[in-house]
Each structure stands twice: as structure tokens, then as C-alpha cells.
Scaffold this motif. Structure first.
Motif, mmCIF file in Angstrom:
data_model
loop_
_atom_site.group_PDB
_atom_site.id
_atom_site.type_symbol
_atom_site.label_atom_id
_atom_site.label_comp_id
_atom_site.label_asym_id
_atom_site.label_seq_id
_atom_site.Cartn_x
_atom_site.Cartn_y
_atom_site.Cartn_z
ATOM 1 N N ASP A 43 -80.922 9.896 59.089
ATOM 2 C CA ASP A 43 -80.018 10.272 58.011
ATOM 3 C C ASP A 43 -79.682 9.060 57.141
ATOM 4 O O ASP A 43 -80.210 7.948 57.350
ATOM 5 N N ASP A 44 -78.783 9.270 56.208
ATOM 6 C CA ASP A 44 -78.409 8.202 55.278
ATOM 7 C C ASP A 44 -77.708 7.042 55.977
ATOM 8 O O ASP A 44 -77.800 5.900 55.516
ATOM 9 N N GLN A 52 -83.863 15.336 60.936
ATOM 10 C CA GLN A 52 -82.598 15.908 61.374
ATOM 11 C C GLN A 52 -82.775 17.362 61.789
ATOM 12 O O GLN A 52 -83.505 18.112 61.139
ATOM 13 N N PRO A 53 -82.101 17.807 62.856
ATOM 14 C CA PRO A 53 -82.170 19.216 63.249
ATOM 15 C C PRO A 53 -81.636 20.120 62.147
ATOM 16 O O PRO A 53 -80.646 19.812 61.494
ATOM 17 N N GLY A 54 -82.335 21.227 61.938
ATOM 18 C CA GLY A 54 -81.868 22.207 60.965
ATOM 19 C C GLY A 54 -82.220 21.914 59.535
ATOM 20 O O GLY A 54 -81.860 22.676 58.636
ATOM 21 N N SER A 55 -82.919 20.816 59.278
ATOM 22 C CA SER A 55 -83.264 20.477 57.892
ATOM 23 C C SER A 55 -84.644 21.037 57.566
ATOM 24 O O SER A 55 -85.636 20.683 58.190
ATOM 25 N N TYR A 56 -84.707 21.967 56.625
ATOM 26 C CA TYR A 56 -85.982 22.565 56.230
ATOM 27 C C TYR A 56 -86.798 21.591 55.383
ATOM 28 O O TYR A 56 -88.019 21.568 55.418
ATOM 29 N N ASN A 104 -80.734 -1.155 55.495
ATOM 30 C CA ASN A 104 -80.671 -1.926 54.248
ATOM 31 C C ASN A 104 -79.743 -3.139 54.371
ATOM 32 O O ASN A 104 -79.956 -4.162 53.714
ATOM 33 N N ALA A 105 -78.717 -2.993 55.217
ATOM 34 C CA ALA A 105 -77.772 -4.096 55.391
ATOM 35 C C ALA A 105 -78.235 -5.120 56.422
ATOM 36 O O ALA A 105 -77.665 -6.214 56.506
ATOM 37 N N SER A 106 -79.255 -4.783 57.221
ATOM 38 C CA SER A 106 -79.724 -5.689 58.272
ATOM 39 C C SER A 106 -80.724 -6.694 57.718
ATOM 40 O O SER A 106 -81.324 -6.487 56.651
ATOM 41 N N SER A 107 -80.896 -7.775 58.467
ATOM 42 C CA SER A 107 -81.876 -8.784 58.058
ATOM 43 C C SER A 107 -83.288 -8.248 58.277
ATOM 44 O O SER A 107 -83.583 -7.611 59.295
ATOM 45 N N HIS A 108 -84.160 -8.479 57.315
ATOM 46 C CA HIS A 108 -85.562 -8.060 57.364
ATOM 47 C C HIS A 108 -85.717 -6.540 57.430
ATOM 48 O O HIS A 108 -86.785 -6.046 57.819
ATOM 49 N N LYS A 109 -84.634 -5.788 57.101
ATOM 50 C CA LYS A 109 -84.692 -4.319 57.114
ATOM 51 C C LYS A 109 -85.218 -3.800 58.457
ATOM 52 O O LYS A 109 -86.043 -2.893 58.543
ATOM 53 N N ARG A 110 -84.676 -4.385 59.533
ATOM 54 C CA ARG A 110 -85.204 -4.107 60.873
ATOM 55 C C ARG A 110 -84.063 -4.064 61.887
ATOM 56 O O ARG A 110 -83.127 -4.876 61.826
#
Length: 272
Positions: free
Chosen positions: A47-48, A129-133, A55-61
């Protein structure tokens, strides 16, 4: 004067109970420590919020996290070899021949499995995500066949008994071997099933995330359930070891009390 020496069987039972109590307590402590470590692992869904943290972590990891979601194929799905309208993203088909051979030393028939043929197939898939078509965030699962954990479901299993004719019976008498059965089985990770993956996640770009084996040597694990069910199984296992510890400990203590009573209680009664 009556014999006040303890019954050897009582002593054996007491020692065995105390020994098992110690073993079960050790297993309980190990399981509680494992649960403690598991609870330290961050848990995410596709999810978001996961995108924001990446995005806030170093090296996007994120080095080691758990991601729970629903299995969705990235393209074409695998069709079950035996079950109609059963689709998956990982498939394992195993064919085994079960034979018996005559042991001339023990004069008995013993079993063995030969000609095991195993086929593994997989197609790219993601967790959503569950339930997301229409999935907004995808977590692509990299190299799932390298992951540990019993993440597949047995969807088919059939045993075919060997047919024995006269020629086969004569050959068996000469060789000392005979076929018993052939077993075919199929396991699949089905589309739409719940899956929790433990590993490293990396933001590939946009809203696509990758789950893969950690680079720090920790286990890459896929389990066929949501995170809560996974933890409930561990808690149930710890509760089982705790109960067994209490039961065997009480049994050992009761037998020890009986031995003490037999050794000293009767002497007190006679002294009165």
C-alpha cells in the motif's frame, strides 16, 4: 519390617518425567525467543504506507521486513495438470514409484521409492492488497523457488496400484523385487491465496516494489497465510510446549513426593 525402598519403575517414571519437563521447557524458551525476534520484524502490506517508508529510507531499501498480501500473477497463470480451473503461479508435480524388495537376511519385504520425477514451474507474480480488483501497489516476488517455507498447497494426489501378471510374478521371484504403486501428486501456490514473505524489499520505481532474498544472510521465507495467522501458529506451538512442561513437571513432582513419603512417611508412622 516392610520394604521402604522405592519401586524401580517409579524411579524410572520420575526421572523420565523430569527429563522431559526440562526438554519441553527448553523448547518453550526457544520458541518464545523466536516469537520475540519475529515481533521485531516490521510488517507491511502492498500500500501507500510501504511506498512512503521506502521513499524515506536510504537507497529506497528495507533490509528485512514481512510483507503480507494476496497472490496475483503478473501475466499468464499456470494451469493445474490434474484439476480443472485450478490456477497458480508456482507448480510442483512429483511422480514416485513405490517398490518392495526381499531382504534375505531378515526374510522380510522392505519398501523403497525409486524413479522419482519432480517438475517445478513458476511464473512471475506479485503480492497485492486483499480485495483490490485493480492493484495500486505491486510487490514483485523475486526467485520464489529459492525461498524456504511450505508455501504451496497440495491440490492433487493419486495412487495407482501395480498390476501383477504371471510374467511379472515370475520376474519378481527371480529378482526379489516387485512394484507396489505409482503415486502422482501436485502442489501449487494458487492465484488469490494469502501469502506472507520475509525478506528485503526495494523500490524499483513508480509504485512497483520488489521482495527478494536478504543480502545480510537472513532467511528468505514465504508462508501461505497472513501474518496474524502465522504468529498465531507460533503462539500455539509455544503454548503446547508450556503445557507439556507443566504436565511432565507435575508428574515428576508427584512421583518424587510419593518416593519421599514411602521412604520417610511410613517410618514416622511406625515411630508413633
Amino acid at each position: 519390617m516392610g520394604d521402604s525402598s522405592p519401586d524401580p519403575l517409579v524411579l524410572i517414571g520420575m526421572g523420565t518425567s523430569i527429563a522431559f519437563s526440562g526438554l519441553f521447557f527448553k523448547l518453550y524458551r526457544e520458541k518464545k525467543e523466536e516469537i520475540k525476534m519475529l515481533k521485531k520484524i516490521p510488517v507491511f502490506k502492498p500500500d501507500d504506507h510501504l511506498l512512503k517508508v521506502l521513499n524515506a529510507s536510504s537507497h529506497k531499501r528495507l533490509q528485512y521486513v514481512a510483507v503480507e498480501g494476496v497472490v496475483q500473477a503478473d501475466g499468464e497463470v499456470l494451469q493445474s495438470k490434474f484439476v480443472p480451473r485450478c490456477h497458480g503461479v508456482i507448480q510442483k508435480v512429483v511422480v514416485e514409484e513405490h517398490w518392495k524388495y526381499w531382504n534375505y537376511l531378515t526374510r522380510t519385504w522392505n519398501s523403497r521409492t525409486i524413479n522419482k520425477n519432480e517438475t517445478n514451474n513458476s511464473v512471475p507474480f506479485s503480492l497485492v492488497q486483499p480485495g483490490s480488483y485493480i492493484a495500486d501497489v505491486h510487490v514483485k516476488v523475486q526467485n520464489p523457488l529459492e525461498a524456504s517455507g511450505c508455501h504451496m498447497e497440495r491440490v492433487y494426489s493419486k495412487m495407482r496400484r501395480a498390476q501383477e501378471g504371471l510374467a511379472e510374478m515370475v520376474a519378481q521371484g527371480l529378482s526379489g523385487e516387485k512394484p507396489v504403486a505409482m503415486v502422482e501428486s501436485e502442489q501449487m501456490l494458487r492465484v488469490g491465496s494469502s501469502l506472507t514473505g520475509f525478506g528485503e524489499v526495494v523500490l524499483e520505481g513508480g509504485r512497483v516494489v520488489s521482495l527478494r532474498a536478504p543480502q545480510d544472510g537472513r532467511s528468505y521465507i514465504l508462508v501461505p497465510s497472513d501474518y496474524r495467522s502465522f504468529m498465531d501458529r507460533h503462539e500455539a506451538s509455544a503454548s503446547m510446549w508450556k503445557t507439556l512442561t507443566a504436565m511432565t513437571g507435575l508428574t515428576g513432582a508427584s512421583l518424587f513426593a510419593a518416593v519421599l513419603y514411602k521412604a520417610f512417611g511410613k517410618q514416622d508412622d511406625r515411630s508413633r
